[in-house]
Design a protein around this motif. Structure first.
Motif, PDB file in Angstrom:
ATOM      1  N   THR A  44       0.833  -1.206   0.000  1.00 49.40           N
ATOM      2  CA  THR A  44       0.000   0.000   0.000  1.00 49.40           C
ATOM      3  C   THR A  44       0.867   1.255   0.000  1.00 49.40           C
ATOM      4  O   THR A  44       0.626   2.199  -0.757  1.00 49.40           O
ATOM      5  N   CYS A  45       1.897   1.246   0.851  1.00 49.50           N
ATOM      6  CA  CYS A  45       2.809   2.405   0.911  1.00 49.50           C
ATOM      7  C   CYS A  45       3.486   2.630  -0.442  1.00 49.50           C
ATOM      8  O   CYS A  45       3.578   3.765  -0.928  1.00 49.50           O
ATOM      9  N   LEU A  46       3.971   1.539  -1.057  1.00 48.77           N
ATOM     10  CA  LEU A  46       4.651   1.650  -2.342  1.00 48.77           C
ATOM     11  C   LEU A  46       3.709   2.132  -3.439  1.00 48.77           C
ATOM     12  O   LEU A  46       4.078   2.971  -4.267  1.00 48.77           O
ATOM     13  N   LEU A  47       2.489   1.574  -3.438  1.00 50.54           N
ATOM     14  CA  LEU A  47       1.528   1.943  -4.470  1.00 50.54           C
ATOM     15  C   LEU A  47       1.191   3.429  -4.418  1.00 50.54           C
ATOM     16  O   LEU A  47       1.189   4.117  -5.447  1.00 50.54           O
ATOM     17  N   TYR A  50       4.730   5.706  -5.065  1.00 46.18           N
ATOM     18  CA  TYR A  50       5.234   5.756  -6.432  1.00 46.18           C
ATOM     19  C   TYR A  50       4.147   6.079  -7.444  1.00 46.18           C
ATOM     20  O   TYR A  50       4.448   6.589  -8.542  1.00 46.18           O
ATOM     21  N   GLY A  51       2.906   5.809  -7.081  1.00 40.79           N
ATOM     22  CA  GLY A  51       1.820   6.248  -7.944  1.00 40.79           C
ATOM     23  C   GLY A  51       1.814   7.756  -8.084  1.00 40.79           C
ATOM     24  O   GLY A  51       1.740   8.306  -9.192  1.00 40.79           O
ATOM     25  N   HIS A  52       1.920   8.452  -6.950  1.00 40.69           N
ATOM     26  CA  HIS A  52       1.952   9.916  -6.990  1.00 40.69           C
ATOM     27  C   HIS A  52       3.282  10.426  -7.541  1.00 40.69           C
ATOM     28  O   HIS A  52       3.332  11.417  -8.270  1.00 40.69           O
ATOM     29  N   PHE A  53       4.378   9.726  -7.198  1.00 41.98           N
ATOM     30  CA  PHE A  53       5.717  10.118  -7.645  1.00 41.98           C
ATOM     31  C   PHE A  53       5.783  10.168  -9.172  1.00 41.98           C
ATOM     32  O   PHE A  53       6.223  11.163  -9.765  1.00 41.98           O
ATOM     33  N   TYR A  54       5.356   9.101  -9.825  1.00 42.31           N
ATOM     34  CA  TYR A  54       5.431   9.048 -11.283  1.00 42.31           C
ATOM     35  C   TYR A  54       4.301   9.826 -11.953  1.00 42.31           C
ATOM     36  O   TYR A  54       4.427  10.241 -13.106  1.00 42.31           O
ATOM     37  N   LEU A  55       3.208  10.027 -11.233  1.00 45.63           N
ATOM     38  CA  LEU A  55       2.158  10.897 -11.764  1.00 45.63           C
ATOM     39  C   LEU A  55       2.682  12.322 -11.889  1.00 45.63           C
ATOM     40  O   LEU A  55       2.433  13.004 -12.893  1.00 45.63           O
ATOM     41  N   ILE A  78      -7.437   3.469  -4.725  1.00 45.92           N
ATOM     42  CA  ILE A  78      -6.935   2.109  -4.927  1.00 45.92           C
ATOM     43  C   ILE A  78      -5.857   1.760  -3.902  1.00 45.92           C
ATOM     44  O   ILE A  78      -5.675   0.583  -3.561  1.00 45.92           O
ATOM     45  N   GLY A  79      -5.170   2.762  -3.387  1.00 42.93           N
ATOM     46  CA  GLY A  79      -4.044   2.545  -2.487  1.00 42.93           C
ATOM     47  C   GLY A  79      -4.302   1.605  -1.325  1.00 42.93           C
ATOM     48  O   GLY A  79      -3.486   0.723  -1.048  1.00 42.93           O
ATOM     49  N   PRO A  80      -5.421   1.713  -0.595  1.00 40.60           N
ATOM     50  CA  PRO A  80      -5.629   0.855   0.578  1.00 40.60           C
ATOM     51  C   PRO A  80      -5.887  -0.611   0.251  1.00 40.60           C
ATOM     52  O   PRO A  80      -5.838  -1.465   1.147  1.00 40.60           O
ATOM     53  N   LEU A  81      -6.208  -0.964  -0.997  1.00 39.66           N
ATOM     54  CA  LEU A  81      -6.637  -2.319  -1.336  1.00 39.66           C
ATOM     55  C   LEU A  81      -5.612  -3.401  -0.995  1.00 39.66           C
ATOM     56  O   LEU A  81      -5.996  -4.452  -0.459  1.00 39.66           O
ATOM     57  N   GLY A 116       5.429  11.126  -1.526  1.00 40.10           N
ATOM     58  CA  GLY A 116       5.700  10.987  -2.960  1.00 40.10           C
ATOM     59  C   GLY A 116       5.893  12.347  -3.617  1.00 40.10           C
ATOM     60  O   GLY A 116       6.786  12.527  -4.459  1.00 40.10           O
ATOM     61  N   TRP A 117       5.040  13.312  -3.225  1.00 40.64           N
ATOM     62  CA  TRP A 117       5.187  14.687  -3.746  1.00 40.64           C
ATOM     63  C   TRP A 117       6.512  15.295  -3.300  1.00 40.64           C
ATOM     64  O   TRP A 117       7.229  15.912  -4.096  1.00 40.64           O
TER      65      TRP A 117
END
Length: 345
Positions: A44-47, A50-55, A78-81, A116-117
């Protein structure tokens, strides 16, 4: 630049490894099913991170704010899933699923969205700073290259004409003149490409230049060149003095007596002093320009780029004599790359 990016990758790996070990240490003390719990939590932490990082990487500097916010909301939802799905009790009941989902959405997701930001902004700041300074370095190097190339081409043409005359007359000095011109051109084209050169080579270059200029005069050497101190262990920017020599010849009378142009070079206590003086021409068409044609402005610019706050340039018009004194402090004692104020490997 690639080296810096590799360092950032290494930092990411180290920090995530430490974070994972910390989570394992904490959860292994309270829950027997810590492996799956840890896996879901870290995923969850990685998602989210890095989701926000690469966004931010994809939408950096772009104006598509609507697409950015829609994708950010999707990442956060989706992050908590992973945590809910892999939690030992996450899918037992709907209440458990919704509780774990909302707990993660409210606590973990905002934190790693922010991290991530922060990581993306930090990397951008560092990389942009390096890019800017590399561009400034390239601009400095380009200007230095341009300034070094501004040696008066008329000297070359005049020298070739003089050599042609010597060869035509079968003068004994012709072979020596050709060798000195060859040495001078070799230094200008090849050896002066380094950021610094041995001071001894620079002095040899000046002596070749003076010898070739002497072809214009039938009398004894019109230049009195004196060198003091140890010039064998010092290094300096190449072609730094040639414009001062050109300036002295340019603004001297057409007929010079032996020793009229006096050059003194002294190395003392890590300081180089270059002093040159010449008689001022009485011909109005050959009077000194302030600050002295193209030569002295060129020297000033190069000194400002190569030796900021480490040089003194004094120019004195004494009526009948023009004197230039240059002092360079903090000489290089061995060959190395000159920084020119903002250089990077």
């Amino acid at each position: 630049m690639e080296r810096v990016k590799k360092i950032f990758v290494l930092v990411h790996l180290v920090l995530w490894t430490l974070w994972t070990l910390l989570v394992i240490l904490q959860l292994s003390q309270d829950d027997d099913q810590w492996p799956t719990l840890t896996t879901g939590f870290i995923l969850t932490c990685l998602l989210v991170f890095y989701g926000h990082f690469y966004l931010l990487t994809s939408y950096s500097g772009k104006k598509k704010k609507r697409d950015y916010y829609l994708r950010l909301i999707a990442i956060m939802l989706i992050g908590p899933l992973p945590f809910v799905i892999l939690h030992p009790k996450g899918l037992e009941t709907w209440d458990n699923s919704s509780d774990y989902y909302m707990m993660t959405l409210v606590t973990i997701v905002p934190l790693f969205t922010f991290l991530g930001w922060l990581a993306r902004i930090t990397e951008n700041l560092v990389l942009n700073t390096i890019r800017k300074e590399q561009l400034e370095k390239q601009a400095v190097e380009a200007e230095l290259h341009y300034l070094k190339s501004q040696i008066n081409p008329h000297f070359l043409f005049n020298t070739l004409n003089n050599i042609h005359t010597l060869v035509y007359k079968q003068a004994p000095a012709a072979p020596e003149a050709v060798l000195r011109l060859s040495s001078l051109m070799r230094y200008m084209i090849y050896e002066s490409n380094s950021a610094t050169v041995p001071l001894l080579l620079e002095m040899n270059y000046l002596q070749d230049y003076v010898s070739l200029q002497q072809l214009r005069y039938k009398k004894s050497p019109v230049v009195d060149l004196e060198v003091k101190g140890d010039i064998t262990s010092c290094h300096i920017a190449p072609l730094l003095f040639i414009h001062l020599m050109e300036n002295a010849y340019k603004h001297s009378p057409a007929r010079l007596e032996p020793g009229d142009i006096k050059v003194k070079i002294e190395v003392k206590e890590n300081t180089l002093t270059f002093n040159i003086q010449n008689p001022i021409s009485k011909n109005p068409g050959n009077t000194l320009e302030e600050p002295g044609g193209i030569g002295l402005p060129n020297v000033r610019k190069r000194l400002a780029l190569l030796y900021p706050e480490k040089h003194n340039l004094e120019i004195d018009n004494l009526g009948e004599i023009f004197v230039v004194t240059l002092k360079v402090h903090g000489l290089h004692t061995q060959a190395h790359e000159s920084e020119a104020h903002l250089l990077y490997n």
